[in-house]
Design an enzyme around this catalytic site. Sequence first.
Site, PDB file in Angstrom:
ATOM      1  N   CYS A 284      39.412 -47.421  -8.231  1.00 17.06           N
ATOM      2  CA  CYS A 284      37.908 -47.742  -8.916  1.00 17.06           C
ATOM      3  C   CYS A 284      37.159 -48.096  -7.616  1.00 17.06           C
ATOM      4  O   CYS A 284      36.521 -49.237  -7.642  1.00 17.06           O
ATOM      5  CB  CYS A 284      37.956 -49.484 -10.016  1.00 17.06           C
TER       6      CYS A 284
ATOM      7  N   GLY B 117      45.543 -50.348  26.652  1.00 18.58           N
ATOM      8  CA  GLY B 117      46.644 -50.272  25.525  1.00 18.58           C
ATOM      9  C   GLY B 117      46.451 -49.502  24.732  1.00 18.58           C
ATOM     10  O   GLY B 117      46.700 -49.542  23.244  1.00 18.58           O
TER      11      GLY B 117
ATOM     12  N   CYS C 186      41.303 -51.273  -4.589  1.00 14.34           N
ATOM     13  CA  CYS C 186      41.589 -50.391  -5.363  1.00 14.34           C
ATOM     14  C   CYS C 186      41.292 -48.953  -5.317  1.00 14.34           C
ATOM     15  O   CYS C 186      40.300 -49.083  -5.553  1.00 14.34           O
ATOM     16  CB  CYS C 186      41.319 -51.375  -6.680  1.00 14.34           C
TER      17      CYS C 186
ATOM     18  N   ASN D  14      42.529 -50.468  16.760  1.00 10.71           N
ATOM     19  CA  ASN D  14      43.333 -51.687  16.001  1.00 10.71           C
ATOM     20  C   ASN D  14      42.833 -52.575  14.550  1.00 10.71           C
ATOM     21  O   ASN D  14      41.535 -52.253  14.297  1.00 10.71           O
ATOM     22  CB  ASN D  14      43.288 -53.299  17.100  1.00 10.71           C
TER      23      ASN D  14
ATOM     24  N   HIS E  70      40.628 -47.329  13.222  1.00 10.76           N
ATOM     25  CA  HIS E  70      41.063 -47.141  11.709  1.00 10.76           C
ATOM     26  C   HIS E  70      41.165 -48.164  10.372  1.00 10.76           C
ATOM     27  O   HIS E  70      42.530 -48.512  10.268  1.00 10.76           O
ATOM     28  CB  HIS E  70      42.703 -46.888  12.535  1.00 10.76           C
TER      29      HIS E  70
ATOM     30  N   SER F  74      48.072 -45.609  23.600  1.00 12.72           N
ATOM     31  CA  SER F  74      49.159 -43.898  23.794  1.00 12.72           C
ATOM     32  C   SER F  74      48.515 -42.631  24.019  1.00 12.72           C
ATOM     33  O   SER F  74      49.175 -41.522  24.466  1.00 12.72           O
ATOM     34  CB  SER F  74      50.355 -43.734  22.952  1.00 12.72           C
TER      35      SER F  74
HETATM   36  C1  BJW Z   1      50.005 -52.098  26.861  1.00 11.69           C
HETATM   37  C2  BJW Z   1      50.788 -53.597  26.860  1.00 11.69           C
HETATM   38  C3  BJW Z   1      49.882 -54.531  27.506  1.00 11.69           C
HETATM   39  C4  BJW Z   1      52.181 -52.184  25.555  1.00 11.69           C
HETATM   40  N1  BJW Z   1      48.926 -54.188  28.625  1.00 11.69           N
HETATM   41  N2  BJW Z   1      48.593 -52.272  27.966  1.00 11.69           N
HETATM   42  C5  BJW Z   1      45.626 -32.745  16.314  1.00 11.69           C
HETATM   43  C6  BJW Z   1      43.231 -32.791  16.027  1.00 11.69           C
HETATM   44  C7  BJW Z   1      43.747 -34.263  15.233  1.00 11.69           C
HETATM   45  C8  BJW Z   1      44.436 -34.408  13.811  1.00 11.69           C
HETATM   46  C9  BJW Z   1      45.810 -34.737  13.947  1.00 11.69           C
HETATM   47  C10 BJW Z   1      45.753 -34.047  15.084  1.00 11.69           C
HETATM   48  N3  BJW Z   1      47.403 -33.711  15.119  1.00 11.69           N
HETATM   49  C11 BJW Z   1      47.399 -34.361  14.428  1.00 11.69           C
HETATM   50  C12 BJW Z   1      46.699 -34.995  13.658  1.00 11.69           C
HETATM   51  C13 BJW Z   1      46.755 -35.755  13.240  1.00 11.69           C
HETATM   52  C14 BJW Z   1      47.055 -36.772  13.065  1.00 11.69           C
HETATM   53  C15 BJW Z   1      47.907 -37.289  13.900  1.00 11.69           C
HETATM   54  O1  BJW Z   1      46.591 -37.920  14.912  1.00 11.69           O
HETATM   55  N4  BJW Z   1      48.716 -37.466  14.291  1.00 11.69           N
HETATM   56  C16 BJW Z   1      49.640 -37.455  15.575  1.00 11.69           C
HETATM   57  C17 BJW Z   1      50.363 -38.536  15.849  1.00 11.69           C
HETATM   58  C18 BJW Z   1      50.112 -36.398  16.309  1.00 11.69           C
HETATM   59  N5  BJW Z   1      45.670 -38.143  12.545  1.00 11.69           N
HETATM   60  C19 BJW Z   1      45.501 -38.630  11.455  1.00 11.69           C
HETATM   61  O2  BJW Z   1      46.151 -38.026  10.727  1.00 11.69           O
HETATM   62  C20 BJW Z   1      43.898 -39.527  11.511  1.00 11.69           C
HETATM   63  N6  BJW Z   1      43.094 -38.612  10.364  1.00 11.69           N
HETATM   64  C21 BJW Z   1      42.595 -37.234  10.794  1.00 11.69           C
HETATM   65  O3  BJW Z   1      43.274 -36.343  11.457  1.00 11.69           O
HETATM   66  O4  BJW Z   1      41.735 -37.059   9.373  1.00 11.69           O
HETATM   67  C22 BJW Z   1      41.326 -35.450   9.693  1.00 11.69           C
HETATM   68  C23 BJW Z   1      42.571 -34.555   8.586  1.00 11.69           C
HETATM   69  C24 BJW Z   1      42.975 -35.008   7.109  1.00 11.69           C
HETATM   70  C25 BJW Z   1      43.738 -34.521   5.903  1.00 11.69           C
HETATM   71  C26 BJW Z   1      44.190 -33.910   6.843  1.00 11.69           C
HETATM   72  C27 BJW Z   1      44.555 -33.385   7.783  1.00 11.69           C
HETATM   73  C28 BJW Z   1      43.445 -33.886   9.013  1.00 11.69           C
HETATM   74  C29 BJW Z   1      44.377 -40.567  11.012  1.00 11.69           C
HETATM   75  C30 BJW Z   1      45.211 -41.337  11.865  1.00 11.69           C
HETATM   76  C31 BJW Z   1      45.238 -42.735  11.152  1.00 11.69           C
HETATM   77  C32 BJW Z   1      46.336 -43.362  12.563  1.00 11.69           C
HETATM   78  N7  BJW Z   1      47.236 -44.900  11.807  1.00 11.69           N
HETATM   79  C33 BJW Z   1      47.295 -45.673  12.176  1.00 11.69           C
HETATM   80  C34 BJW Z   1      47.874 -46.706  11.569  1.00 11.69           C
HETATM   81  C35 BJW Z   1      46.753 -47.610  11.059  1.00 11.69           C
HETATM   82  C36 BJW Z   1      46.328 -48.676  10.018  1.00 11.69           C
HETATM   83  C37 BJW Z   1      48.445 -49.558  10.743  1.00 11.69           C
HETATM   84  O5  BJW Z   1      47.801 -50.346  11.525  1.00 11.69           O
HETATM   85  O6  BJW Z   1      48.962 -49.530   9.246  1.00 11.69           O
HETATM   86  O7  BJW Z   1      46.907 -46.169  13.585  1.00 11.69           O
HETATM   87  S1  BJW Z   1      48.211 -45.007  12.950  1.00 11.69           S
HETATM   88  C38 BJW Z   1      48.771 -45.895  14.774  1.00 11.69           C
HETATM   89  O8  BJW Z   1      48.627 -45.298  15.944  1.00 11.69           O
HETATM   90  C39 BJW Z   1      47.863 -46.958  14.639  1.00 11.69           C
HETATM   91  C40 BJW Z   1      47.188 -46.359  15.813  1.00 11.69           C
HETATM   92  O9  BJW Z   1      46.162 -47.216  15.552  1.00 11.69           O
HETATM   93  C41 BJW Z   1      47.355 -45.058  16.249  1.00 11.69           C
HETATM   94  C42 BJW Z   1      47.319 -45.472  17.864  1.00 11.69           C
HETATM   95  O10 BJW Z   1      48.327 -45.924  18.312  1.00 11.69           O
HETATM   96  P1  BJW Z   1      47.535 -47.174  19.731  1.00 11.69           P
HETATM   97  O11 BJW Z   1      47.160 -48.285  19.767  1.00 11.69           O
HETATM   98  O12 BJW Z   1      47.279 -46.045  20.663  1.00 11.69           O
HETATM   99  O13 BJW Z   1      48.870 -47.637  19.875  1.00 11.69           O
HETATM  100  P2  BJW Z   1      51.350 -46.879  20.792  1.00 11.69           P
HETATM  101  O14 BJW Z   1      51.735 -48.190  20.373  1.00 11.69           O
HETATM  102  O15 BJW Z   1      51.306 -45.923  20.856  1.00 11.69           O
HETATM  103  O16 BJW Z   1      50.466 -47.044  22.130  1.00 11.69           O
HETATM  104  C43 BJW Z   1      50.374 -48.936  22.885  1.00 11.69           C
HETATM  105  C44 BJW Z   1      50.073 -48.788  24.593  1.00 11.69           C
HETATM  106  O17 BJW Z   1      50.411 -50.487  24.718  1.00 11.69           O
HETATM  107  C45 BJW Z   1      51.398 -48.004  25.161  1.00 11.69           C
HETATM  108  O18 BJW Z   1      50.911 -46.888  25.828  1.00 11.69           O
HETATM  109  C46 BJW Z   1      51.791 -49.466  25.371  1.00 11.69           C
HETATM  110  O19 BJW Z   1      52.485 -48.719  27.170  1.00 11.69           O
HETATM  111  C47 BJW Z   1      50.737 -49.876  25.806  1.00 11.69           C
HETATM  112  N8  BJW Z   1      50.295 -51.585  26.361  1.00 11.69           N
HETATM  113  N9  BJW Z   1      51.680 -53.468  25.871  1.00 11.69           N
HETATM  114  C48 BJW Z   1      48.543 -53.118  28.187  1.00 11.69           C
HETATM  115  N10 BJW Z   1      50.193 -55.163  27.167  1.00 11.69           N
HETATM  116 ZN    ZN Z   2      39.848 -51.458  -9.945  1.00  5.80          ZN
END
Ligand code: BJW
Ligand code: ZN
Length: 246
Positions: A128, A185, A125, A100, A117, A187
């Site tokens: 720079c 919490g 920026c 988060n 994240h 996915s």
């Molecule tokens: C509750 C509840 C309650 C609800 N109680 N539970 C394989 C290996 C490695 C990398 C990859 C790969 N395949 C693809 C990739 C690339 C990609 C990736 O993973 N893609 C997948 C979607 C397939 N990964 C990346 O690009 C990452 N970087 C990387 O790999 O660098 C190397 C590289 C560099 C250059 C080229 C290639 C590779 C970076 C990932 C960055 C993710 N960023 C985000 C946005 C952050 C900024 C922002 O907030 O705006 O991060 S995406 C978004 O998803 C955010 C979250 O942190 C992240 C995870 O989501 P999360 O937290 O799991 O939320 P939800 O909504 O999915 O789930 C919520 C859960 O809560 C649910 O299960 C509900 O049931 C539950 N729930 N209420 C308990 N009350």
């Molecule tokens: Zn600057």
Amino acid sequence: MNFESGFLSRLKRAKKFVFFTGAGISAESGIPTFRGKEGIWNKFKPEELANFDAFIKNPDMVWEWYQYRRKIVGNAAPNKAHETIVEFEKLYDVTVVTQNVDNLHRRAGSTHVYELHGNIEKNYCVKCRTHFDIPFSEEPKGVPVCDCGGLIRPDVVWFGELLPHDQYQGAEEASEDCDVFFIVGTSALVYPAAYLPDIARRAGSMLVEVNIGATEISDRCDYSFYDKAGTVLPELFEALAAHSLN
Ligand code: BJW
Ligand code: ZN
């Protein structure tokens, strides 16, 4: 909620806990999750907003999306789940590894937090790399611009970007060296963060999931508790306090 006596005994004997958290832990603070029925990505497409190319192509639109979320986060407060993790810290060696960007674990009082994240309170920026604190109360019209002419972006990790090295390394080390690894919490769909539960499991840790429903990782967990994090964690903490080893 009923917790098996054997499970409570294992927890009681454990020393090092990792809490790996995702958007679901902040849902009860009023911050929308990403995926699923209530997720913000039902309304906005991640590929249009959460990557650098989208920002360069349409910086005002992406900034507007973050401004909307900055406002929500600015008005949110930690909930019972964040607070209970702080309680666990009084009894165990606790590391929080969060995906988060809302800073709610630190605001609740957790002292050992890795942010995989980034943090939506911070900005930098793109030209720079100067860092900027833009208070949530400030609402820049359109994307803010640095003195050097570069665009200012939120300090979060977008798709295709590397995670902050020190944060991921710290998280990996904590995962390799813990007795209990809680998955709360999330996915567990986004990598490399989603490798951490398996790293912990291979190192011999017990995996405990807390989520409102089953996920990608459920099959690999030792225990899964399907209810809100703000319900399960306080109940577990209480049950643990009442449990005596025999
Ligand atoms: C509750 C509840 C309650 C609800 N109680 N539970 C394989 C290996 C490695 C990398 C990859 C790969 N395949 C693809 C990739 C690339 C990609 C990736 O993973 N893609 C997948 C979607 C397939 N990964 C990346 O690009 C990452 N970087 C990387 O790999 O660098 C190397 C590289 C560099 C250059 C080229 C290639 C590779 C970076 C990932 C960055 C993710 N960023 C985000 C946005 C952050 C900024 C922002 O907030 O705006 O991060 S995406 C978004 O998803 C955010 C979250 O942190 C992240 C995870 O989501 P999360 O937290 O799991 O939320 P939800 O909504 O999915 O789930 C919520 C859960 O809560 C649910 O299960 C509900 O049931 C539950 N729930 N209420 C308990 N009350
Ligand atoms: Zn600057």
